[in-house]
Design a protein around this motif. Structure first.
Motif, PDB file in Angstrom:
ATOM      1  N   THR A 176       0.754  -1.291  -0.105  1.00  0.00           N
ATOM      2  CA  THR A 176      -0.052   0.165   0.058  1.00  0.00           C
ATOM      3  C   THR A 176       0.818   1.344   0.055  1.00  0.00           C
ATOM      4  OG1 THR A 176       0.011  -0.096   2.211  1.00  0.00           O
ATOM      5  CG2 THR A 176      -1.937  -1.167   1.099  1.00  0.00           C
ATOM      6  N   SER A 177       2.176   1.078   0.454  1.00  0.00           N
ATOM      7  CA  SER A 177       2.984   2.294   0.364  1.00  0.00           C
ATOM      8  C   SER A 177       3.655   2.696  -0.843  1.00  0.00           C
ATOM      9  CB  SER A 177       3.984   2.240   1.396  1.00  0.00           C
ATOM     10  OG  SER A 177       4.821   1.037   1.319  1.00  0.00           O
ATOM     11  N   SER A 178       3.930   1.874  -1.621  1.00  0.00           N
ATOM     12  CA  SER A 178       4.814   1.894  -3.013  1.00  0.00           C
ATOM     13  C   SER A 178       3.696   2.214  -4.038  1.00  0.00           C
ATOM     14  CB  SER A 178       5.648   0.820  -3.105  1.00  0.00           C
ATOM     15  OG  SER A 178       4.806  -0.566  -3.430  1.00  0.00           O
ATOM     16  N   LYS A 179       4.262   2.939  -5.026  1.00  0.00           N
ATOM     17  CA  LYS A 179       3.339   3.437  -6.295  1.00  0.00           C
ATOM     18  C   LYS A 179       3.821   2.948  -7.512  1.00  0.00           C
ATOM     19  CE  LYS A 179       1.255   7.574  -8.138  1.00  0.00           C
ATOM     20  NZ  LYS A 179       0.294   7.005  -9.105  1.00  0.00           N
ATOM     21  N   ASP A 201       4.781   3.310 -11.211  1.00  0.00           N
ATOM     22  CA  ASP A 201       4.651   4.325 -12.572  1.00  0.00           C
ATOM     23  C   ASP A 201       5.605   3.772 -13.536  1.00  0.00           C
ATOM     24  OD1 ASP A 201       6.966   5.259 -11.686  1.00  0.00           O
ATOM     25  OD2 ASP A 201       6.124   7.144 -10.803  1.00  0.00           O
ATOM     26  N   SER A 250      -4.509  -6.363  -8.317  1.00  0.00           N
ATOM     27  CA  SER A 250      -3.275  -6.231  -8.307  1.00  0.00           C
ATOM     28  C   SER A 250      -2.350  -6.752  -9.398  1.00  0.00           C
ATOM     29  CB  SER A 250      -2.753  -7.105  -7.268  1.00  0.00           C
ATOM     30  OG  SER A 250      -2.997  -6.664  -5.934  1.00  0.00           O
ATOM     31  N   VAL A 267      -3.133  -4.099 -12.298  1.00  0.00           N
ATOM     32  CA  VAL A 267      -2.201  -2.990 -12.151  1.00  0.00           C
ATOM     33  C   VAL A 267      -1.090  -3.214 -12.836  1.00  0.00           C
ATOM     34  CG1 VAL A 267      -1.059  -1.324 -10.665  1.00  0.00           C
ATOM     35  CG2 VAL A 267      -3.253  -1.951 -10.254  1.00  0.00           C
TER      36      VAL A 267
END
Length: 165
Positions: free
Chosen positions: A49-52, A54, A87, A90
């Motif tokens: 939940t903390s890493s994004k 991109d 998940s 994504v």
């Protein structure tokens, strides 16, 4: 006469009078083994939940054939695993140009699968209305593979499956 359905297109099916349990635990074990993560550390969530994730922040490119193979294997697997659908979706966005952060995210999903090999779907004819004539069936994510002994489950969504003739 044909016997009771137990295995169909990679899906393992267990049937009782009032419920059906569908899983892909055999496929899950093969998937984990295929990507060398059998002895990996078990985790409780498929995605951090903390890493994004991109497209441009990580300069380190990775083998896109490996990434696509992992994603393809997981996309087949989500048929019985709604807990990893988001998940995997994504991570699938980055198949054209995967970076190290993307493959690490996919490996995390596989580690989660390794932690939850026996999860599956339970279809039940239970009714909360108390009416015996209520023909609604419900789908649950089972927190274990043997639904004859596991009583704890998470209700995913009540769905009206209609009548089976």
């Amino acid at each position: 006469m044909v016997g009771e359905l137990t295995f169909f297109l990679g899906l393992q099916v267990k049937q009782l009078d009032d419920r059906i349990f569908i899983s892909q635990s055999k496929y899950a074990k093969e998937l984990v083994k295929k990507f060398g993560m059998k002895d990996s550390k078990h985790i409780q969530t498929p995605m951090s939940t903390s890493s994004k994730l991109d497209r441009d922040s990580d300069p380190n490119k990775v083998d896109h054939f490996l990434h696509r193979s992992m994603i393809g294997s997981l996309l087949y697997f989500v048929a019985t695993r709604p807990d990893i659908q988001f998940s995997v979706g994504v991570c699938a966005r980055y198949q054209a140009d995967p970076r190290e952060q993307h493959i690490l995210a996919v490996k995390r999903i596989i580690r989660y699968v390794n932690s939850t090999l026996n999860y599956g779907l339970r279809y039940s004819s239970e009714s909360n209305s108390g009416n015996k004539d209520d023909k609604k069936n419900y789908m649950f994510l089972e927190l274990g593979g043997d639904f004859t002994t596991v009583t704890k489950f998470v209700e995913l969504k009540r769905i009206d499956l209609g009548y089976f003739c």
